[in-house]
Scaffold this active site. Structure first.
Site, PDB file in Angstrom:
ATOM      1  N   HIS A 480      95.013-112.714  -5.802  1.00  0.00           N
ATOM      2  CA  HIS A 480      93.682-113.327  -5.857  1.00  0.00           C
ATOM      3  C   HIS A 480      92.595-112.262  -5.718  1.00  0.00           C
ATOM      4  O   HIS A 480      91.664-112.193  -6.532  1.00  0.00           O
ATOM      5  CB  HIS A 480      93.551-114.374  -4.747  1.00  0.00           C
ATOM      6  N   GLU A 481      92.710-111.439  -4.691  1.00  0.00           N
ATOM      7  CA  GLU A 481      91.682-110.417  -4.472  1.00  0.00           C
ATOM      8  C   GLU A 481      91.715-109.344  -5.559  1.00  0.00           C
ATOM      9  O   GLU A 481      90.673-108.805  -5.943  1.00  0.00           O
ATOM     10  CB  GLU A 481      91.848-109.788  -3.084  1.00  0.00           C
ATOM     11  N   HIS A 484      89.542-110.390  -8.344  1.00  0.00           N
ATOM     12  CA  HIS A 484      88.133-110.012  -8.171  1.00  0.00           C
ATOM     13  C   HIS A 484      87.923-108.542  -8.542  1.00  0.00           C
ATOM     14  O   HIS A 484      86.916-108.181  -9.167  1.00  0.00           O
ATOM     15  CB  HIS A 484      87.706-110.229  -6.721  1.00  0.00           C
ATOM     16  N   HIS A 487      87.944-108.063 -12.286  1.00  0.00           N
ATOM     17  CA  HIS A 487      86.673-108.587 -12.801  1.00  0.00           C
ATOM     18  C   HIS A 487      85.563-107.557 -12.582  1.00  0.00           C
ATOM     19  O   HIS A 487      84.729-107.303 -13.463  1.00  0.00           O
ATOM     20  CB  HIS A 487      86.352-109.900 -12.068  1.00  0.00           C
TER      21      HIS A 487
END
Length: 712
Positions: A480-481, A484, A487
């Site tokens: 999940h991190e 980020h 992105h």
């Protein structure tokens, strides 16, 4: 990572040479230079001559420069081992917040921005998006308010809120490092490897025969998941809800100030103000979405609790203890783990043996290389020193890894820098998170400023004899991190305002939530896995000491273990989402009162506990005055006020993207590249619906989300 010819990045990595004094000095210097540049614009330009190129573009360059320097100055508060440096970094955040309030309440600048906004110049989509964002920023900061008390009061509120939020976060960091002292007997059931890491009381002191469990997530979750003693779980659960009572008045003050400010601007609530420019657009949409979810989930949640009660009854009776028919909040992680082990053969500790930390990290980066056309090259300290020069500090802590990131195509262009700070230490930000260090944008010279981003976690530090092993849920969190971070790295916008995750808050989580799906993909789990006993002779000995006459496990995770993980993906999923609903609904309740008097009279702690009892079908302590859970709810004193719904709202988009684009073949690199350039590269430069429609070929839909939600 794949072998590739070593090249020199066109931009050196940032340095980390700050001390408490220079953090404050540098922050003040940045602010003064920005003020002078703004003053120059006001001196030279009049509203009748104002254009995008002579007002908005120079303001964007000012913001770009400020962001490229200030993000690191405020980052120290999350990672520094020095309390003095963390405090200085927090003060820097306060100074920057005050500057931002001052800027967005500057009549002279607003007159120029207002003039440009109403000129209807022909602009590219990102530039128009910037113009509108700046204009609405001034409006939302009171520049349509009458001069005198309304505007002065609004300014006071914003300044005070900045201090309240910083103090709230500082209190929480300090509270997480405290904890509770237990006897070893009270911690029966916890793994020996974990117990050996806990601080032991000194001889002659009151806690000399005890060990300390802190409130940091690794300690807290391990204790709640493995402690057989129900009273131990109860003590640490309730203590965690009450660990930061000094934040009770701060949280209350924040919601009161926000409500007052919104009403000064003419909004019916802070929620209406905050959601207006998000994908949801209005609180009514959010409340309808949350209410619909609660209706869909409530019955399944009750059924899940009944199954867990049967498991609890059997467990207690096997110990000769009676069952009173109640299933408590502090029971859940313990019996959820037990259910996974007994009914689904999901043994987290056994699974973790196949995900030793360092090799798993390398595998995760490999997945991103294959999927998004990237190449990660780890830089040694000597290589970094050559780039930044001798005498500068290349990282903020010796544990930090640094990667230069490149495109893997023939062009092989530079992308940016990825920092990984993955191990637990005192004073560090308690949760897994990704922090932008330098945003990407086009500089005044026309060249690109490349981004730098930091992945921050709190895993146990491995050594040559004892590995750090990653449970599957930790793998999901890390993906999940990393979502980020990717992105942040591949975003390619003109202005720093829209770099990376600077999207609508209710879309910003979608890319990272979507990447979690690769943790449930068999081929990816095989790629990431390698039993730690194969990594070194020392690790083999470590494994051998803990088993009795067992053959060495196969090197790659067995198919049967993968099947067990996949079968258990949605176990107790309704309860998980109901807990998220509690957070989101509480957030909306405190930020959308009927009137200002209603929030003044609201007992916020009681409302938090009352909503928890109504939404989550578990038992808690008697009454509604037993805890202050909102005091650890850092999202609401960060960037997610009236926005926590976003975690559920953006999951609709994440699920739609995965089912539509990736589910048939999750490692399809063509779709991965298309997703990178259609979604991730755009950052927040376009409206989220436009980005999603370009990817999906239609407007986003909820069908896939509800299909996932209703699986048992």
């Amino acid at each position: 990572m794949a072998s590739q010819k070593q090249r020199t990045p066109p931009q050196p990595p940032p340095t980390f040479t700050a001390n408490p004094a220079t953090i404050i000095q540098d922050t003040k210097s940045l602010i003064e230079r920005a003020r002078e540049s703004q003053s120059q614009i006001k001196r030279n330009i009049q509203p009748n001559t104002a254009t995008f190129n002579n007002v908005i573009l120079p303001l964007a360059h000012i913001d770009n420069t400020l962001a490229s320097k200030s993000h690191i100055l405020v980052f120290y508060r999350a990672v520094s081992t020095s309390p003095e440096l963390r405090n200085a970094s927090t003060e820097a955040r306060n100074l920057l917040d005050c500057y931002n309030v001052e800027t967005t309440m500057d009549d002279g600048l607003f007159a120029l921005v207002d003039a440009v906004f109403h000129k209807d110049e022909q602009l590219d989509p990102e530039s128009y998006h910037l113009l509108k964002k700046l204009y609405m920023g001034y409006v939302r900061h009171g520049l349509r308010l009458s001069a005198g008390y309304p505007r002065d009061r609004f300014r006071e509120i914003q300044s005070r809120l900045s201090w309240v939020k910083a103090e709230f976060q500082r209190n929480l960091v300090e509270a997480n490092s405290v904890g509770i002292w237990f006897t070893v007997e009270e911690l029966d059931g916890l793994p020996e490897d974990f117990l050996s890491t806990l601080l032991r009381g000194k001889v002659g002191e009151v806690n000399e025969d005890k060990v300390r469990v802190t409130f940091n997530d690794p300690d807290l979750f391990k204790t709640l998941s493995y402690a057989r003693n129900s009273n131990t779980r109860r003590r640490i659960y309730i203590a965690n809800e009450n660990k930061c009572t000094q934040n009770v008045p701060l949280f209350r003050e924040a919601v009161l100030l926000r409500d007052e400010a919104a009403r000064l601007l003419g909004y019916p609530s802070h929620a209406a103000l905050r959601i207006e420019d998000k994908m949801a657009k209005c609180p009514e949409t959010v409340n309808a979405f949350l209410g619909d979810l609660q209706t869909r989930l409530s019955e399944n949640g009750q059924r899940e609790v009944e199954k867990l009660k049967r498991l609890k009854r059997a467990d207690l009776e096997s110990r000769g203890e009676s069952f009173d028919g109640r299933y408590f909040l502090w029971d859940h992680q313990y019996y959820h783990r037990m259910m996974l082990e007994k009914q689904y053969s999901v043994h987290q500790q056994k699974i973790a043996e196949y995900f030793p930390f360092l090799s798993t990290i390398a595998g995760m980066l490999k997945v991103c290389e294959m999927l998004f056309g990237l190449f990660f090259s780890e830089l040694s300290r000597d290589e970094i020193t050559k780039l930044i020069g001798p005498g500068d500090t290349p990282v903020w802590h010796e544990d930090v890894q640094v990667f230069s990131v490149w495109n893997s195509d023939e062009d092989g262009g530079f992308v940016g820098y990825l920092y990984m700070d993955l191990f637990l230490r005192e004073g560090k930000y308690a949760n897994a998170a990704n922090f932008n260090l330098i945003p990407g944008f086009i500089q005044e010279s026309g060249t690109r400023q490349y981004p730098a981003t930091a992945l921050v976690c709190n895993f146990s530090n491995p050594n040559s004899e004892a590995p750090c092993l990653m449970k599957h849920d930790e793998l999901v969190t890390l993906f999940h991190e990393l979502g980020h971070a990717i992105h942040d790295l591949v975003s390619k916008t003109t202005y720093s305002h829209f770099h990376g995750t600077e999207t609508e808050v209710d879309f910003g989580e979608a890319p990272s939530q979507m990447l979690e799906n690769w943790c449930w993909t068999p081929s990816v789990l095989r790629l990431l896995s390698r039993h730690y006993s194969y990594l070194s002779s020392e690790y083999f000995d470590h494994w051998k000491e803990r088993v009795e006459r067992e053959p060495q496990p196969q090197e790659q995770i067995p198919d049967a273990m993968i099947e067990s993980i996949l079968r258990a993906e949605h176990v107790n999923g309704a309860l998980f989402h109901l807990r998220q609903l509690h957070f989101a609904i509480f957030d909306m309740v405190v930020h959308e009162p009927d009137d200002h008097n209603a929030i003044k009279e609201l007992d916020i702690s009681a409302k938090y506990n009352n909503l928890l009892a109504k939404i989550l079908p578990m038992d808690g302590p008697e009454g509604d005055d037993w805890g202050h859970g909102q005091t650890r709810f850092q999202h609401l004193l960060g960037e997610y006020d009236a926005g926590y719904y976003s975690y559920l709202f953006s999951k609709v988009y994440a699920t739609d993207m995965f089912y539509t684009v990736f589910k048939p073949d999750p490692m399809n690199y063509r779709e991965g590249w298309r997703y990178r350039y259609t979604v991730l590269e755009k950052g927040g430069s376009l409206d989220g619906v436009k980005i999603l429609t370009d990817l999906l070929g239609r407007e986003p839909q909820k069908d896939a989300f509800y299909q996932e939600l209703c699986q048992d």
